[in-house]
Design a protein around this motif. Structure first.
Motif: not given
Lengths: 545, 1052
Positions: A3, A5-6, A9-10, A13-14, A16-17, A20, A22, A24-27, B368, B454, B507, B574, B602, B609
């Motif tokens: 458990i 290990k699972r 891993l989770f 990933i979380v 890394s998500v 993001c 803040k 991100f949507a400023d372009r 798993y 998972i 993603f 984006s 964006s 927004r």
């Protein structure tokens, strides 16, 4: 353990998500600037200034020149018999039902587009770092104000009292109403006075070639006189809030004495086709007589009037084909003295030149036997000899002279007569133009300078230079019934070659009733869609409802 | 041309390698030691059960049945026992014996069939779905044998209007779900295995199934981009078990289904003369267009349409797939090639090719942890003749060309092409095709994703999926110098090329938790999504080079023949989002679902927004209630459902909210120098916000009498806050050419409608029957737009044509706006009787004083005594009100036969095959029925030249509007599986050969080529939406082909 290990891993990933960023949507766009951050350097200012000048290159079927020449007693509408008679509407001052009342939309939008760009300039140049370049800053402001005044002036000549705008309107700003003529003209004068103080003031000859095209002090002075003459004549008022005929006269005298501008020797050498048709040397787009011109360039800014006025489907060297618009009225041809060299340079007389007009049956409207030469485009064969190349529809690049020194002289003569010193100066100015017209022969010179002979000279000298119609209007001095005799035209004998069948569209006839112009005071119809968008704040001009 | 030949060679090589590969498999397979048992798993109503487990007892050998319920199993010996099991069904055990083919019928446990449908970020049992969705399986897709999936969906997806833009090979489709709702595109969001993509890159044979989310509640989980509905494409996946190799191929020939007849040379000359005389009665014989002597010598003339008709245009398709795996790893791969030639073509300028490669694998790396990936690569190459709007429309030119012009002229002028002796500006249209239309477009698209799943604890699952698309597009075009008429010439050779690269990633991270509490079942899903893209584009144009070779761009600054080098690049688009869904059901009887998505995009300014998109839905399986027991004898299942939800739509172009400055077309020349100019190109609107689509849906699903199923939906879809350019007065400086109107939120439209779907499937001994009927009704009404009206474009039908469509409050979107007519004036008396009496003055005047006998009577609808714009009204609606389809599939022993019908009704088409501003244009033969004297016609006016006072055709009226309803026999197919006879004892699982006809018959009153008119909004080269509200306009729309084909499906 498993458990764990699972879950590990989770979590990886979380993490890394949610890493993001803040913003991100400023372009912001990569390849263009936004208004708030563009205007920073004097070069940015030059680009913004250039964009105002660019509005002069907007060219359409409905340019001020075409519209005013057709409405005047110089030209008929002409064009194609199936074009729907759009041009003829301006000859008749009637409502334009087919275009949805929008024939003048283009003119309206273009001039206000220019005013907008000038106002954007004047508002944004404050953000530029001008350190050490204060004189350049004043010069650029002078040019922007010159153009703003010029656009407002051209609009008001066409449509009467229009809103004067001194800043770009915000999207939610209330629609401004018409500015009363006196205020409107006072603002135009104020702009031009600033320009006359700060614009480039080197005399012609001393001016750097790189600056050619910029509005100069001389252009501003001449425009002051043009504005004064139109206002004082059209509204029959002696001054524009204190700006008097004497001020206007002094402005012209300044140009005469200090600008270095002089007439070129040969009238026909001023335009490509008149020069070519007489085997004269073309004086070029940059010559001493050009006080200010619109600088067209090959491959951009289609100068439509050049392609519109060419003879329809007919290429006879050196005359290049066009769409047959603005056919010349025989009365204009007859107004010239036979010894007047301007006649041959201005008008193409098909029979007289022994040439054939090869229009396809029924496709030329209002054929009169005469076409324009000034600003006509060269035929393909003549192009290697003279400048210009490419498609006759899209590559006409001759500059249009907005202020020509001959016009300065004639305005000067008129203002000297008005201000009472009608001695030698007025006559000198007038006869300079007259003498050249007759190839240096002074026997045709006037003995005295009067308003009448000055106006006559203006008519002959300035055909197809966006002048005649306004001269007619201002000479009314507020009494527009005078338009009836000047503008009425009905002479089927002059139109031997156009369709006379009763079934053909009415617009093919040469039949103009000057009465149409009277209640309208010579003004044109405001574009209906614009009135709709202005929600009734501005009402239609009289006579068009 | 050279490049094309090279690709052809490549494709031939690929096709040959496919065959070699194929036969090596056959060879290999036939020497396999083990025996293969194949079969089908069916339920009691003989419906195939996909996903049933088929294993050898006591081992892990085995796999799942496919979508058709078919399986294939390696059996070690005759003593083996095969175990077949599926959720909700009783497990069966069968002795392998000597059988090679086994059909198994599973008995249902207590529940109904648990069909699985794909919903946003997951799957759900069909019976538990509370939204409105429709599913199309590969069985239905493959039946149609089409190169495009959109075509296969036509007529089997109620509520979707799918129209081919034109019949040119490779042409795209316009799709809308439940009516037009937004001016910012009505194209549904397409997700290919979860990655946003485009249907045009797909080969239909690679698709497992398509699920369409129609109602807002279903689509709300995709929030910002779900406003126009969502199409979820599931690609075929590997299945554990023995590898299955499939090979599908067909060859077809296509032809014009219907010809439009044009006047021949003699008729043309006669009509032109008649028009001239009608217009100018006094014209003397020597001034006529044609002398009688000339007319007498004229024959049929040139059949321009015939010259560009490509008879028996071939199309080919090859698809090779391999699918297999074991309990740890499964894979699916395929290679496909399609080519099509246009039915209207000249010098091979209407041509399309597609090469596709698909690979996906799934691995169970830990007990798993599952990982996998999908990758596909598509290459498309197309050449197309100009079509669509009137500019450069080759068919419009063909239809209006003078038939007297010979194809080739006797003289060497005009490059040997025939010229007009009537008017030097008339152009030989085929010469135009010869010199123009040389553009070649190549697209290369890579789409792919990798995922990991998972199982954290029992019931708690996490899935992370990273995918993207990488697209390249190149175009080349050249025009040599030529002169083919006075007005059609090119004086300098011109070469253009462009290249674009688009990278987009997506993603997704989703956590799902499922738990039963007694009879309560709860599924909670939360997730995040992030998207971004990068684009790059460059194009150049060079003039003046050696005419037979392409130019080389060298030092641009010193090459004055380079007239244009443009480019753009950037990072935009984006978005990031959080979303969640809670599903609840009690005993599979009461269901409820709620979703919420929060989107950040964006494309909006900081003020607006963020958008929130909620939905709720509920279902009630009434048939499970005890009080329904009396009806159980015939009613197997009945579920009532209701949903409400909200979606969003973004502006089509980024940065709409910003005031940017631009430099194009703003230069001026000072001295000899061209100086760059810069000014704002649009007004800012920092408050721009999301368009909203709110939809309520009420419906039911039912099954009765064992073999019938029936679904019904009623919906009310309201789109509000359209992002539209608001016309502002000229004094704001927005002149509309280089400075565009600001975008504002304003504009609402309501779409209301109903949808039915009725299925019937039954097996009568060896005879199988499957009937699917669908029907949809939609009513579209605009309820609010800025200034209550958005005017349509002018110059749509010809240069100078008046406005003909509008968007106006109270009317359908883009309705046709024009005059109503009342027949033809038969004589002068009738003209004189058509009068108006002013009630105030008592004066009477003629309503149409300019009319002559034979002219059109226009209705003075506002009763003001004159015919003007105020008399215009709605004279047509381009939006179909009814869309329906009928599919019948039957099979008997090895034979199968299917028919697919599809139709629309209630829409209008505007036809304009003739350019009214060129009065010497040719006519269709319809003009032969014109008015020539009293009583000759009450519909088609006398012929006249332009400038005619009554404006018979120049006034846009109902004369130009036709009923666009049609019923089409879209496909008929007859197949036979040789496995059932001569190949019985071979390892071959299927060897089906078939013949098929596509677009066999069309029943319509419309007299043009094809009632399926794809005219509509398109994007110009700057990405701006053009003619956003126009549709149903036929200016010579490239018609759909009628195709006969022969093909095989092979599996082993």
């Amino acid at each position: 353990m498993k458990i764990m290990k699972r879950i590990l891993l989770f979590i990886i990933i979380v993490l890394s998500v949610i890493g993001c960023k803040k913003d991100f949507a400023d372009r912001l766009p990569t390849t263009s600037n936004i208004v708030e951050n563009f205007y920073k350097t004097p070069n940015d200012a030059l680009q913004a200034l250039t964009a105002i000048y660019n509005m002069n290159l907007r060219d359409d079927w409905w340019s001020s020149i075409i519209v005013s020449e057709i409405a005047s007693d110089n030209c008929a509408g002409g064009g194609g018999s199936t074009d729907g008679g759009g041009y003829q509407l301006y000859d008749r001052a009637v409502q334009q039902p087919d275009a949805g009342g929008n024939a003048s939309l283009y003119l309206w939008k273009t001039y206000y587009g220019g005013i907008y760009r000038a106002n954007v300039y004047l508002q944004s140049e404050k953000n530029v770092d001008w350190t050490g370049k204060e004189a350049l800053r004043a010069q650029y402001i002078g040019e922007a104000r010159f153009l703003r005044a010029y656009f407002h002036f051209y609009l008001t000549r066409l449509f009467g009292e229009i809103p004067f705008l001194d800043h770009p309107l915000a999207p939610n700003e209330p629609i401004p109403g018409r500015t009363p003529a006196e205020d409107l003209y006072a603002k135009i004068i104020a702009d031009l006075k600033y320009s006359a103080t700060y614009c480039l003031s080197q005399p012609y000859g001393a001016m750097k070639l790189d600056n050619w095209g910029h509005a100069t002090k001389w252009a501003a002075e001449a425009m002051l006189a043009r504005v004064y003459l139109f206002y004082s004549g059209y509204y029959n008022k002696p001054d524009i809030k204190g700006f008097t005929a004497i001020n206007a006269r002094d402005a012209i005298d300044t140009v005469y004495n200090l600008s270095g501008h002089v007439l070129v020797d040969t009238f026909a050498s001023l335009w490509i086709v008149p020069a070519a048709s007489q085997h004269k040397t073309y004086a070029g787009e940059i010559n001493s007589e050009v006080v200010w011109s619109i600088r067209y360039m090959s491959g951009g800014g289609l100068d439509t009037y050049q392609r519109m006025v060419g003879p329809r489907n007919t290429n006879v060297d050196p005359y290049g084909q066009g769409w047959g618009a603005c056919t010349v009225l025989p009365t204009l041809w007859r107004a010239y003295d036979t010894a007047d060299l301007r006649r041959y340079a201005t008008i193409l007389d098909w029979a007289g030149e022994g040439k054939t007009y090869k229009y396809v049956t029924n496709t030329q409207a209002q054929y009169t036997g005469y076409n324009l030469k000034k600003y006509e485009n060269l035929s393909e064969n003549s192009k290697p000899v003279f400048p210009g190349s490419g498609d006759w529809q899209t590559n006409n690049a001759e500059d249009f002279i907005v202020i020509r020194f001959a016009d300065v002289l004639l305005m000067g003569a008129e203002l000297h007569v008005i201000t009472g010193d009608n001695g030698t100066t007025a006559l000198t100015y007038l006869n300079k133009v007259r003498t050249r017209a007759f190839g240096g022969d002074i026997s045709h010179n006037y003995a005295t300078a009067t308003i009448d002979n000055i106006m006559n000279e203006r008519r002959l000298e300035l055909v197809f230079e966006d002048s005649r119609y306004w001269d007619i209007l201002r000479s009314c001095k507020g009494d527009f019934t005078k338009l009836v005799s000047i503008l009425t035209y009905h002479d089927p004998n002059d139109a031997a070659n156009f369709a006379t069948d009763a079934n053909s569209a009415e617009t093919n006839y040469l039949n103009v009733d000057g009465n149409n112009f009277v209640d309208k005071k010579g003004l044109f119809q405001l574009p209906q869609s614009e009135l709709d968008l202005m929600k009734g704040v501005i009402k239609q001009n009289p006579g068009y409802n | 041309m050279k490049q094309k030949v090279r690709y052809r060679a490549l494709y031939q090589l690929i096709a040959k390698s496919m065959l070699v590969l194929l036969f090596s498999f056959v060879f290999f397979n036939s020497y396999s030691q083990e025996r293969v048992v194949t079969g089908v798993v069916l339920d009691e109503s003989n419906t195939p059960i996909p996903g049933a487990s088929v294993i050898i007892k006591g081992t892990t050998t085995g796999g799942l049945s496919d979508i058709d319920g078919k399986f294939s199993l390696k059996v070690p010996g005759s003593e083996s026992i095969i175990v077949i099991s599926y959720v909700g069904y009783e497990t069966q055990e069968i002795s392998a014996g000597q059988q090679t083919s086994i059909n198994i019928t599973l008995k249902e446990k207590a529940t109904e069939l648990d069909q699985i449908v794909v919903v946003g970020y997951g799957v759900q049992k069909k019976k538990l779905v509370t939204g409105a969705t429709v599913q199309v399986s590969d069985k239905d897709i493959d039946k149609n044998h089409v190169t495009r999936i959109e075509s296969a969906l036509q007529g089997i997806t109620p509520g979707m209007v799918i129209v081919k833009q034109n019949g040119q090979p490779g042409s795209d489709y316009n799709i809308n779900i439940r009516g037009l709702g937004s001016p910012n595109g009505n194209t549904p969001l397409v997700l290919i295995d979860g990655v946003p993509g485009s249907l045009n890159t797909l080969n239909p044979e690679d698709i497992e199934r398509v699920d369409v989310l129609k109602d807002a509640a279903s689509a709300a989980i995709y929030g910002s981009r779900g406003g126009a509905g969502v199409i979820l494409v599931t690609m075929k996946k590997g299945k554990s078990g023995e590898a299955v190799v499939s090979f599908d191929s067909y060859f077809g020939v296509s032809n014009l289904a219907k010809k439009v007849d044009l006047l021949n040379a003699k008729q043309y000359a006669t009509i032109l003369n008649e028009a001239q005389l009608n217009q100018f009665p006094k014209t003397t014989p020597d001034k006529m267009h044609f002398s009688q002597k000339t007319i007498d010598t004229l024959g049929a003339g040139t059949d321009w349409l015939g010259i560009v008709t490509n008879k028996n245009a071939p199309s080919r398709n090859y698809h090779l797939g391999i699918n297999g795996g074991n309990d740890k790893t499964s894979y699916n791969m395929s290679l496909s090639y399609t080519s099509e030639e246009g039915i209207l073509d000249y010098e091979n300028k209407s041509d399309y090719e597609r090469l596709g490669l698909v690979l996906n694998t799934n691995h169970k790396v830990k007990s798993y942890l599952k990982i996998g990936e999908n990758v596909s690569y598509t290459h498309r190459s197309s050449k197309a003749l100009g079509n669509g709007n009137m500019y450069g429309n080759f068919l419009f030119n063909i239809l209006s060309a003078n038939p007297i012009i010979p194809l080739h002229g006797p003289t060497p002028y005009y490059n040997g092409f025939g010229v007009s002796t009537l008017d030097s500006n008339q152009t030989n249209p085929v010469a135009g095709l010869h010199y123009n239309n040389n553009a070649i477009t190549n697209n290369d698209d890579i789409i792919g994703d990798v995922y990991a799943e998972i199982q954290i604890t029992k019931g708690l699952k996490f899935r992370s999926d990273f995918g993207g698309t990488l697209g390249f597009k190149t175009t080349q075009d050249h025009t040599d110098t030529f002169q083919i008429s006075g007005s059609a010439y090119q004086t300098i050779p011109d070469f253009k090329q462009s290249m674009e690269r688009n990278f987009f990633y997506n993603f997704d991270n989703v956590l799902t938790w499922e738990k039963d509490f007694g009879k309560h079942n709860v599924v909670l899903m939360v997730g995040t999504n992030a998207q971004d893209n990068w684009f790059f584009k460059v194009d150049d144009e060079v003039q003046g080079f050696q005419s037979n070779v392409a130019p080389v761009l060298t030092n641009v600054t010193t090459l004055d023949t380079v007239i244009k080098v443009n480019g753009d690049y950037g990072k935009g688009d984006s978005r990031y989002s959080y979303f969640g869904r809670l599903d609840y059901n009690y005993d599979q009887k009461y269901m409820a679902t709620g979703t919420l998505r929060r989107d950040v995009s964006s494309r909006f300014g900081p003020n607006n927004r963020v958008g929130y998109f909620p939905s709720v839905s509920a279902g009630w399986a009434i048939s499970k209630e005890s009080f329904m027991e009396p009806m159980n004898s015939w009613l197997d299942f009945f579920k009532l459902r209701a949903s409400w939800g909200k979606n969003g739509t973004e502006p089509t172009i980024p940065y709409r909210y910003l005031a940017t400055v631009a430099s194009s077309s703003r230069y001026y020349t000072f001295g000899g120098t061209k100086q760059t100019g810069t000014s704002p190109d649009k007004m800012a609107n920092p408050n721009l916000k999301w368009e909203a689509q709110t939809q309520t849906d009420i419906g039911f699903d039912s099954k009765f009498l064992k073999n019938f199923s029936f679904s019904f939906d009623w919906y009310n879809k309201t789109a509000t806050d359209w992002i539209v350019p608001k016309p502002v007065a000229g004094i704001f400086g927005i002149e509309g050419i280089s400075t565009t109107n600001p975008f504002v939120n304003g504009g609402d439209v309501i779409n209301k409608g109903v949808e039915f779907e009725l299925d019937y499937a039954k097996r009568f001994g060896d005879f199988d029957l499957d009937v699917k009927a669908s029907f949809a009704y939609n009513k579209n009404k605009v309820t609010n737009v800025p200034d209550s009206l958005i005017r349509g474009s002018i110059s749509v039908l010809y240069n100078g044509s008046e406005e003909l469509y509008r968007v106006q409050e109270g009317y359908p979107l883009g309705y046709f706006w024009g005059y109503k007519t009342n027949g033809i004036f038969q004589d002068t008396a009738q003209i004189n009787h058509y009068t108006y009496t002013n009630p105030a003055t008592g004066k009477t005047k003629l309503i149409q004083p300019g009319a002559k006998p034979g002219d059109v009577i226009f209705q003075d609808l506002n009763h003001d005594g004159k015919i003007d714009q105020l008399d215009k009204t709605q004279i047509g609606d381009p939006n179909p009100h009814y869309v329906y389809g009928l599919n019948i599939g039957t099979s008997y022993k090895g034979f199968d036969f299917s028919v697919n019908l599809q139709g629309v009704a209630g829409n209008s088409i505007v036809q304009s095959y003739r350019s009214l501003d060129a009065q010497l244009s040719n006519y269709t033969t319809e003009i032969l029925g014109r008015w020539t004297g009293p009583g000759t016609s009450n519909r088609i006016p006398r012929v006249t030249e332009n400038g005619e006072a009554n404006k018979n055709w120049r006034n846009f009226s109902d004369l130009s509007v036709q009923d666009g309803s049609y019923l089409r026999v879209k496909s008929v197919s007859l197949g036979y599986d040789l496995k059932r006879s001569i190949l019985k004892n071979t390892p071959v699982q299927q060897f089906r050969i078939y013949i098929s006809a596509i677009n066999l018959l069309t029943f319509t009153k419309y007299n043009g080529f094809d009632p399926e008119i794809g005219y509509g909004s398109s994007y110009d080269s700057n990405g701006n939406l053009v003619d956003a509200y126009a549709s149903g306009i036929d200016l010579g729309n490239y018609p759909s082909a009628r195709t006969y084909m022969i093909g095989i499906n092979l599996k082993f």
